[in-house]
Design a protein around this motif. Structure first.
Motif, PDB file in Angstrom:
ATOM      1  N   ASN A 276      -5.559  -6.953   3.980  1.00 19.24           N
ATOM      2  CA  ASN A 276      -5.521  -5.558   4.423  1.00 19.24           C
ATOM      3  C   ASN A 276      -6.811  -5.108   5.110  1.00 19.24           C
ATOM      4  N   GLN A 655      -3.187   3.079   6.832  1.00 21.36           N
ATOM      5  CA  GLN A 655      -4.362   2.702   6.069  1.00 21.36           C
ATOM      6  C   GLN A 655      -5.145   3.977   5.799  1.00 21.36           C
ATOM      7  N   TYR A 672      -0.188   0.913   0.200  1.00 19.46           N
ATOM      8  CA  TYR A 672       0.135   0.782   1.624  1.00 19.46           C
ATOM      9  C   TYR A 672       1.647   0.578   1.654  1.00 19.46           C
TER      10      TYR A 672
END
Lengths: 756, 177
Positions: A276, A655, A672
């Protein structure tokens, strides 16, 4: 043979192409036999874990690895000193940089007997940082107070367009202008980026989860100072990429370096937070756009100020294509786009399925929806009036100028567009229904040469196709096999197609931009034609007849002369042995007379619960002009996948960054929010299936990005239809819906109050 | 990283356990911190179950434990002594695929295939349960299995084909027109 020399393919010659042939590697994937990078096991394999920066910006003053090295099972800790000669990213900064520029930047790599031990070791690496000020919000760049960042020293404005917008806006009857913001979205392929490397002699084999085995080979060979043939890169199965894996990333280089240092094979896979933070994202954007039109809704001017957040490093392949839709989707004589890309202390951006186009289409199609309201005409009628059949920047026709008009017609038919909307009365109290339309352009329908392949007849008549293209889950293995099968006239089952390995065939492009099909389908077809030519030449010599008297129908080589018996393929190939019958084909160029383009449209239906703010997408239809459909079932799969990702981008995915602390709050799959099965809806693929033979002699243009591009815009327009709110920021979360409804109520109260 | 807590440096204890894995008895010595996911992948080389989130969010590691679908990343192997473990590798009857596997292939209920073993095992768990199998039960069974390729509509279609009575017409799938 060059693909350019191929005859156009007519439907009459096709059997498997256009069918719903099952995915040929479905069995491997449903039995657990498919081995992905994360599943590769080798004798003596060690595990590496990347130690990542816990601060968004600063200098690494010192690293203490002693505690980690004392841990039982830790084999080595690689720090900048060990590999100081290697650099990475387009910025060519040290691969383990002494200055960390985002939370999650690479600091060290711990190598251990297993991943559990490597993780424990990583937690014991002590890093002393000298912290610097950080900036993680792209809108804070440019006021002079932000810290120095690579690439921000001089932010270039890339200007493009045509005509004179200032004059045109003066004459415009209607002008619509807004500023829009789109979020950073994370690809989050379920298989993270990573690699397994093993050295043998002076050569290295790297198994890595990538969309481009050739690019990884070339980059690693370049960096390691090796010939290309000393680096073999393998990715037979890949667990999702969506653009994030279209460039070589550090883990493959770390694995190669670590394996060389410790003398054993090493596997390094990102963990989910690493994936991520440091493995790419769709860049956030801020777009201020105004469009001007005459009374009938015909566009006279477009002015787009486009800003994108590249993150801390330039990766290559990241989105800077925001300008595309403004320049190309509609006929307009006066267009100016000014694109600006800034750096922030966030992870690097990289292409994400239709990069730039998804974000910019949300903007342009929101404004077009508003323009339709201003003019007082139907949304699709407005698009028709603004139809462009050509690339106005280069003054050449689209390969199929009417493709998007067919899309409008078919989607209107299929969705009953223009008929009465469903009645809110059928819904629970407070639930409003709406539907929205959006059109899209896509630039990638051309091709990404070079793409090459071999077709070889085995002595029993079965066929081997070799290429170094990849199947990233889209079905490349299947559709290319179908193309070869139809060109040869053989069954798909008699074909084995090897790919995903730099040693399985000649060069092929990275799987990106929906360009694999338009590049490789003509390439394998040319290789098949070449193999047939070789077969008939060999048969003519063997039978001592004129080559021109022979034909091949997939089973027999036949001769015009009745003196020569029909030659069953397998028998003939046996007779021809030791000669091996084969062909080579490639796509080396793109269409020059026309501009290949893949455009389309989407219709979304939503319900908005005005009490909870929840937006539910109830149905989506898309009508992408992908050219000839090679496989109906696999095309449907691309459609449901693209639409589902579009729902995520429109409603839930982002995000989240705490700009004060410079940290990412949701580097995981808990917060997320990618769509689950419960977030999907009825999805319809309105098939156009128009063979575009001006794009290439197969007529297929690729479908990967298309079904996604217009979906967020169509959803936003449907939400506007439902509740009258024009959202200028994605995702359309419950909070944003409730805030907007509250604002709407206040405005209404003020208005009615004033009336009294 | 800098602020991380120091984990214990001692070598973890090991446990001797018996498992029945895909119908075969296995005697294993496992570390006390090993998850069932680690065990099937690293000790038994059954790599169908995938490590993705490793915190019980995504379902890619789903296996059956005594016929119940579990996130194997959330189960300690040491606590599974005497239990039956079924993974995707054991789903077919020899070379004969199960109805679910066949339906997944026919409906193209997968793209990259990385989540597929988990999806299949969640549905297999439903099939083996005593719960009535209907459309909503099917959706609930895979609600905890993420698919980033977005194959969900085809997954539902495949599951309905394999698990529902044939007279029930499946709707809501991707249709072409």
């Amino acid at each position: 043979m060059k693909a350019a020399e191929l005859d156009d393919w007519t439907d009459a010659s096709l059997d498997s192409v256009g069918s719903a042939h099952p995915r040929i590697d479905a069995d491997e994937k449903t039995t657990g036999q498919a081995r992905y990078t994360s599943d590769i096991s080798l004798p003596g394999l060690l595990a590496g874990v990347i130690v990542r920066s816990s601060i968004p910006h600063g200098r690494v003053r010192s690293i203490d690895t002693s505690e980690a090295l004392e841990l039982d099972g830790v084999v080595a800790v690689m720090t900048a000193d060990d590999i100081s000669e290697f650099t990475w990213y387009d910025d060519e900064v040290p691969i383990l940089p002494g200055i960390v520029r985002f939370l999650g930047d690479d600091v060290a790599v711990v190598i251990a007997d297993d991943v559990e031990t490597a993780r424990r070791g990583a937690a014991l690496v002590r890093i002393d940082y000298e912290t610097s000020d950080h900036v993680t919000d792209m809108e804070d760049i440019g006021d002079g107070s932000e810290p120095e960042l690579l690439g921000n020293e001089e932010i270039e404005v890339e200007e493009d367009g045509r005509g004179d917008i200032d004059v045109a806006f003066e004459g415009a009857a209607i002008v619509v202008e807004r500023t829009f913001r789109t979020q950073a979205a994370i690809h989050n392929p379920l298989e993270p980026h990573g690699a397994v490397a093993v050295w043998s002699g002076g050569s290295v084999t790297v198994y890595t989860s990538t969309q481009g085995v050739n690019d990884v080979r070339e980059k690693l060979a370049d960096r390691l100072g090796l010939d290309h043939n000393k680096v073999r890169v393998v990715c037979e199965y890949m667990g999702g990429g969506f653009g994030a894996k279209q460039v070589p990333w550090k883990p493959s280089m770390f694995a190669a370096l670590a394996a060389r240092i410790v003398g054993r094979p090493v596997r390094i896979m990102n963990d989910r937070p690493g994936e991520n933070l440091a493995a790419g994202k769709r860049n956030a954007s801020v777009q201020t756009v105004r469009i001007g039109a005459d009374e009938s809704g015909k566009l006279v001017a477009i002015d787009a100020e486009l800003n994108a957040d590249r993150g801390a490093y330039a990766v290559g392949g990241e989105a800077s294509m925001l300008a595309g839709p403004f320049l190309n989707l509609y006929r307009c004589e006066n267009v100016r786009t000014r694109s600006r890309v800034v750096r922030t202390n966030t992870g690097p951006a990289v292409a994400f399925r239709a990069p730039g186009y998804v974000e910019a289409t949300f903007v342009l199609e929101s404004l077009m929806d508003e323009l339709a309201d201003e003019v007082g005409i139907d949304a699709i009628e407005l698009r028709r009036r603004n139809h462009s059949g050509m690339d106005q920047q280069n003054d050449i026709e689209w390969s199929h100028p009417e493709g998007i008009l067919r899309s409008y017609e078919r989607i209107a038919e299929a969705t009953g567009w223009g008929e009465q909307n469903a009645d809110d009365a059928a819904e629970p109290v407070g639930v409003k229904r709406g539907r929205g339309f959006a059109a899209h352009d896509w630039v990638g329908a051309s091709a990404s040469p070079p793409g090459h392949a071999t077709v070889t007849f085995n002595f029993d008549g079965s066929v081997h196709v070799g290429t170094s293209a990849q199947d990233i889950g889209t079905g490349t293995r299947t559709v290319l096999s179908q193309v070869v099968a139809d060109e040869l006239g053989v069954e798909v089952d008699s074909i084995r197609l090897s790919l995903g390995d730099t040693s399985t065939g000649p060069p092929a492009p990275t799987s990106a931009g929906s360009a694999t099909v338009p590049t490789m389908a003509p390439a394998v077809r040319a290789a098949a034609v070449s193999a047939v030519e070789d077969l008939l030449t060999a048969a003519a010599e063997h039978l001592d007849v004129d080559r021109q008297t022979l034909t091949f129908d997939g089973q027999y080589v036949r001769c015009e002369s009745s003196d020569v018996d029909d030659q069953p393929l397998g028998d003939l190939l046996g007779d021809l042995s030791p000669r091996v019958v084969h062909g080579f084909g490639g796509r080396e160029e793109t269409a020059e007379e026309v501009s290949p383009r893949a455009q389309g449209s989407a219709v979304a239906e939503v319900s908005v619960d005005t009490l909870t703010g929840e937006v539910r997408v109830t149905s989506i239809a898309v009508a992408p002009d992908c050219g000839r459909i090679l496989n109906r079932r696999l095309a449907d799969s691309q459609v449901i996948g693209g639409v589902t990702q579009g729902i995520g981008f429109a409603l839930t995915e982002r995000q989240i960054i705490d700009h004060d602390l410079g940290i990412v709050c949701n580097p995981d799959l808990n917060e997320y929010l990618i769509p689950t099965v419960a977030d999907t809806c009825e999805i319809r693929h309105v098939e156009l299936d128009i063979a575009d033979l001006r794009a290439n002699p197969v007529g297929a243009k690729g479908i990967g990005e298309l079904p996604l591009i217009a979906v967020p815009a169509a959803i936003a327009n449907a939400v506007h239809d439902a509740i009258g709110v024009r959202f200028t920021e994605l995702p359309i979360t419950r909070k944003r819906v409730l805030d907007a409804l509250a604002e709407q109520s206040h405005a209404e109260l003020n208005r009615t109050g004033a009336d009294r | 990283m800098q602020a991380a807590m120091s984990p214990p440096k001692t070598v973890p204890a090991r446990h001797q356990i018996e498992l029945e894995v895909n119908g075969r008895s296995r005697s294993l010595s496992v570390r006390d911190g090993s998850t069932l996911l680690d065990t099937v992948r690293d000790e038994l080389d059954l790599t169908g179950a995938k490590p993705v989130c490793e915190v019980g969010t995504c379902g890619a590691c789903t296996v059956l434990l005594d016929d119940r679908a579990v996130y194997s990343c959330m189960v300690l192997t040491a606590e599974c002594d005497g239990q039956r473990v079924d993974t995707v590798e054991g789903l077919a009857d020899g070379v004969e695929p199960s109805a679910l596997q066949t339906a997944f292939a026919e409906c193209d209920a997968l793209q990259c295939g990385y989540c597929t073993p988990g999806q299949l095992m969640s549905l297999e768990g439903l099939r083996r349960s005593s719960k009535p199998v209907d459309r909503s039960a099917i959706q609930r069974a895979v609600e905890g299995n993420l698919c980033r390729c977005g194959a969900y509509r085809h997954i539902l279609e495949a599951a309905e084909q394999a698990l529902l009575q044939s007279d029930v017409h499946a709707d809501g799938q991707a249709t072409s027109s």
